[in-house]
Motif scaffolding. Sequence first.
Motif, PDB file in Angstrom:
ATOM      1  N   LEU A  14      41.979 106.312  25.598  1.00  0.00           N
ATOM      2  CA  LEU A  14      41.042 106.417  24.475  1.00  0.00           C
ATOM      3  C   LEU A  14      41.752 106.893  23.213  1.00  0.00           C
ATOM      4  CD1 LEU A  14      38.013 107.949  26.382  1.00  0.00           C
ATOM      5  CD2 LEU A  14      38.038 105.748  25.196  1.00  0.00           C
ATOM      6  N   GLN A  15      42.737 107.728  23.399  1.00  0.00           N
ATOM      7  CA  GLN A  15      43.507 108.243  22.268  1.00  0.00           C
ATOM      8  C   GLN A  15      44.186 107.100  21.510  1.00  0.00           C
ATOM      9  OE1 GLN A  15      43.266 111.199  21.346  1.00  0.00           O
ATOM     10  NE2 GLN A  15      45.043 111.857  20.276  1.00  0.00           N
ATOM     11  N   LEU A  17      43.080 104.091  21.262  1.00  0.00           N
ATOM     12  CA  LEU A  17      42.046 103.362  20.511  1.00  0.00           C
ATOM     13  C   LEU A  17      41.546 104.146  19.303  1.00  0.00           C
ATOM     14  CD1 LEU A  17      39.644 101.671  23.102  1.00  0.00           C
ATOM     15  CD2 LEU A  17      41.424 100.617  21.705  1.00  0.00           C
ATOM     16  N   ALA A  18      41.610 105.467  19.392  1.00  0.00           N
ATOM     17  CA  ALA A  18      40.950 106.315  18.400  1.00  0.00           C
ATOM     18  C   ALA A  18      41.733 106.475  17.108  1.00  0.00           C
ATOM     19  CB  ALA A  18      40.646 107.674  19.028  1.00  0.00           C
ATOM     20  N   GLN A  19      42.039 105.381  16.456  1.00  0.00           N
ATOM     21  CA  GLN A  19      42.789 105.431  15.200  1.00  0.00           C
ATOM     22  C   GLN A  19      42.381 104.229  14.348  1.00  0.00           C
ATOM     23  OE1 GLN A  19      45.228 104.321  13.136  1.00  0.00           O
ATOM     24  NE2 GLN A  19      45.492 106.311  12.157  1.00  0.00           N
ATOM     25  N   PRO A  20      41.902 104.482  13.119  1.00  0.00           N
ATOM     26  CA  PRO A  20      41.334 103.423  12.285  1.00  0.00           C
ATOM     27  C   PRO A  20      42.265 102.231  12.057  1.00  0.00           C
ATOM     28  CG  PRO A  20      40.952 105.566  11.270  1.00  0.00           C
ATOM     29  CD  PRO A  20      41.860 105.799  12.439  1.00  0.00           C
ATOM     30  N   LEU A  23      42.527 100.129  15.123  1.00  0.00           N
ATOM     31  CA  LEU A  23      41.314  99.329  15.326  1.00  0.00           C
ATOM     32  C   LEU A  23      41.298  98.134  14.374  1.00  0.00           C
ATOM     33  CD1 LEU A  23      38.553 102.063  15.831  1.00  0.00           C
ATOM     34  CD2 LEU A  23      39.760 100.706  17.547  1.00  0.00           C
ATOM     35  N   LYS A  24      41.722  98.385  13.151  1.00  0.00           N
ATOM     36  CA  LYS A  24      41.768  97.308  12.154  1.00  0.00           C
ATOM     37  C   LYS A  24      42.690  96.200  12.644  1.00  0.00           C
ATOM     38  CE  LYS A  24      42.208  97.274   7.144  1.00  0.00           C
ATOM     39  NZ  LYS A  24      42.897  97.996   6.046  1.00  0.00           N
ATOM     40  N   TYR A  27      40.962  94.210  15.464  1.00  0.00           N
ATOM     41  CA  TYR A  27      39.976  93.239  14.954  1.00  0.00           C
ATOM     42  C   TYR A  27      40.668  92.042  14.307  1.00  0.00           C
ATOM     43  CZ  TYR A  27      36.002  96.340  15.855  1.00  0.00           C
ATOM     44  OH  TYR A  27      35.042  97.100  16.468  1.00  0.00           O
ATOM     45  N   VAL A  81      38.670  95.785  25.495  1.00  0.00           N
ATOM     46  CA  VAL A  81      38.579  96.850  24.487  1.00  0.00           C
ATOM     47  C   VAL A  81      37.442  96.578  23.506  1.00  0.00           C
ATOM     48  CG1 VAL A  81      41.005  97.510  24.633  1.00  0.00           C
ATOM     49  CG2 VAL A  81      40.288  95.768  22.985  1.00  0.00           C
ATOM     50  N   ASP A  83      34.602  95.255  24.328  1.00  0.00           N
ATOM     51  CA  ASP A  83      33.376  95.729  24.993  1.00  0.00           C
ATOM     52  C   ASP A  83      33.194  97.213  24.735  1.00  0.00           C
ATOM     53  OD1 ASP A  83      33.264  93.182  25.963  1.00  0.00           O
ATOM     54  OD2 ASP A  83      33.988  93.689  27.973  1.00  0.00           O
ATOM     55  N   ILE A  84      34.304  97.938  24.832  1.00  0.00           N
ATOM     56  CA  ILE A  84      34.249  99.378  24.565  1.00  0.00           C
ATOM     57  C   ILE A  84      33.782  99.631  23.139  1.00  0.00           C
ATOM     58  CG2 ILE A  84      35.680 101.436  24.267  1.00  0.00           C
ATOM     59  CD1 ILE A  84      37.386 100.422  26.634  1.00  0.00           C
ATOM     60  N   LEU A  85      34.365  98.898  22.202  1.00  0.00           N
ATOM     61  CA  LEU A  85      33.997  99.095  20.799  1.00  0.00           C
ATOM     62  C   LEU A  85      32.540  98.718  20.552  1.00  0.00           C
ATOM     63  CD1 LEU A  85      37.281  97.858  19.111  1.00  0.00           C
ATOM     64  CD2 LEU A  85      36.457 100.202  19.361  1.00  0.00           C
ATOM     65  N   VAL A  88      30.536 101.635  21.569  1.00  0.00           N
ATOM     66  CA  VAL A  88      30.650 102.682  20.550  1.00  0.00           C
ATOM     67  C   VAL A  88      29.731 102.366  19.376  1.00  0.00           C
ATOM     68  CG1 VAL A  88      32.196 103.770  18.872  1.00  0.00           C
ATOM     69  CG2 VAL A  88      32.986 103.332  21.207  1.00  0.00           C
ATOM     70  N   ASP A  89      29.729 101.107  18.979  1.00  0.00           N
ATOM     71  CA  ASP A  89      28.874 100.702  17.865  1.00  0.00           C
ATOM     72  C   ASP A  89      27.398 100.922  18.195  1.00  0.00           C
ATOM     73  OD1 ASP A  89      31.120 100.026  16.488  1.00  0.00           O
ATOM     74  OD2 ASP A  89      30.942  97.864  16.837  1.00  0.00           O
TER      75      ASP A  89
ATOM     76  N   VAL B   7      35.614 101.028  11.114  1.00  0.00           N
ATOM     77  CA  VAL B   7      36.703 101.451  12.002  1.00  0.00           C
ATOM     78  C   VAL B   7      36.916 102.960  11.981  1.00  0.00           C
ATOM     79  CG1 VAL B   7      37.975  99.278  12.058  1.00  0.00           C
ATOM     80  CG2 VAL B   7      38.385 100.889  10.195  1.00  0.00           C
ATOM     81  N   ALA B  11      36.674 105.147  15.265  1.00  0.00           N
ATOM     82  CA  ALA B  11      37.823 105.980  15.650  1.00  0.00           C
ATOM     83  C   ALA B  11      37.418 107.435  15.775  1.00  0.00           C
ATOM     84  CB  ALA B  11      38.951 105.819  14.627  1.00  0.00           C
ATOM     85  N   LEU B  14      35.577 107.885  19.070  1.00  0.00           N
ATOM     86  CA  LEU B  14      36.505 107.776  20.194  1.00  0.00           C
ATOM     87  C   LEU B  14      37.410 109.000  20.270  1.00  0.00           C
ATOM     88  CD1 LEU B  14      37.409 103.994  19.837  1.00  0.00           C
ATOM     89  CD2 LEU B  14      36.297 105.061  21.805  1.00  0.00           C
ATOM     90  N   GLN B  15      37.729 109.549  19.112  1.00  0.00           N
ATOM     91  CA  GLN B  15      38.577 110.736  19.089  1.00  0.00           C
ATOM     92  C   GLN B  15      37.926 111.899  19.842  1.00  0.00           C
ATOM     93  OE1 GLN B  15      41.727 111.403  18.744  1.00  0.00           O
ATOM     94  NE2 GLN B  15      41.957 111.421  16.532  1.00  0.00           N
ATOM     95  N   ALA B  18      38.408 111.337  23.467  1.00  0.00           N
ATOM     96  CA  ALA B  18      39.796 111.243  23.927  1.00  0.00           C
ATOM     97  C   ALA B  18      40.440 112.591  24.179  1.00  0.00           C
ATOM     98  CB  ALA B  18      40.608 110.440  22.916  1.00  0.00           C
ATOM     99  N   ILE B  84      31.217 103.477  28.640  1.00  0.00           N
ATOM    100  CA  ILE B  84      32.522 103.372  27.987  1.00  0.00           C
ATOM    101  C   ILE B  84      33.623 103.791  28.951  1.00  0.00           C
ATOM    102  CG2 ILE B  84      33.980 104.376  26.183  1.00  0.00           C
ATOM    103  CD1 ILE B  84      31.433 104.515  24.432  1.00  0.00           C
ATOM    104  N   ILE B  91      40.048  98.944  32.911  1.00  0.00           N
ATOM    105  CA  ILE B  91      41.324  98.590  32.290  1.00  0.00           C
ATOM    106  C   ILE B  91      42.479  99.343  32.960  1.00  0.00           C
ATOM    107  CG2 ILE B  91      42.679  98.750  30.161  1.00  0.00           C
ATOM    108  CD1 ILE B  91      40.056  98.247  28.624  1.00  0.00           C
TER     109      ILE B  91
END
Lengths: 107, 107
Positions: A14-15, A17-20, A23-24, A27, A81, A83-85, A88-89, B7, B11, B14-15, B18, B84, B91
């Motif tokens: 998760l760590q 993934l957890a960065q803008p 993620l950008k 996408y 990933v 699906d995970i996002l 989150v959304d 994003v 993030a 998710l942070q 995480a 999640i 994964i």
Amino acid sequence: MSELKKVELEAGFLQVLAQPTRLKILYFLRDGEKCACEINPKMHEDPSVISRHLVKMREAGILVSRKSGVSIFYSIRQPAVFDILERVDDILRFEAAERAEFAARAL
Amino acid sequence: MSELKKVELEAGFLQVLAQPTRLKILYFLRDGEKCACEINPKMHEDPSVISRHLVKMREAGILVSRKSGVSIFYSIRQPAVFDILERVDDILRFEAAERAEFAARAL
DNA sequence: TGCATTATTGCGCAATGATGCAATAATATA
DNA sequence: TATATTATTGCATCATTGCGCAATAATGCA
């Protein structure tokens, strides 16, 4: 040696993934393979920064890379990933709706 | 003011997930509401640390708290976080299986 | 070979995050 | 009221993370 527990593995993934910016990048790669030279101009950061993000996601198994000449092409290896996002959304939308309702109630 | 992009919100959420200790707390709360005094002895960390983790998850909307006497009871507000985590586990299992296969192939 | 292009790594800096001790707030009880 | 219990906050420390500049590696081409 490492003996990583379940929650540690989960948190580690998760760590990543957890960065803008990461993620950008994800996408941006969603519609297909791109070389770093195509990703870089889209992001507002130094190529070295993007490179590190790409390496990190590849190491996590999220991306896979392919070399062709001087270029290195990256693509999604784990579409799950997204699906995970999505999940989150969903949660974020729920939060936003609740806050809006609370604000309306406070009038 | 903040003008957070998609994003960045993703993030940020998710942070919060995480972090191993926070995940441990989530799994512990999965079978129902618990007060901090029940959570603390299960974790191997200072009560102040646990308190901060709880506050952080409450602020993210993952948990909700209820006061009763001197105790504060926490419970899951967004069970979707376990969906999640399920996806993450999928994964991770895929990764582990692939690494195992690669190792076997190398013999 | 020499040069240009592409991507990565070395290094230092600033910001953030997790931790633990001590002090404080809030409530219950003798 | 005095004391004990529960939870939080203030503060300092340590580790981690993201960043950007410069240097290096790897490949293609004149």
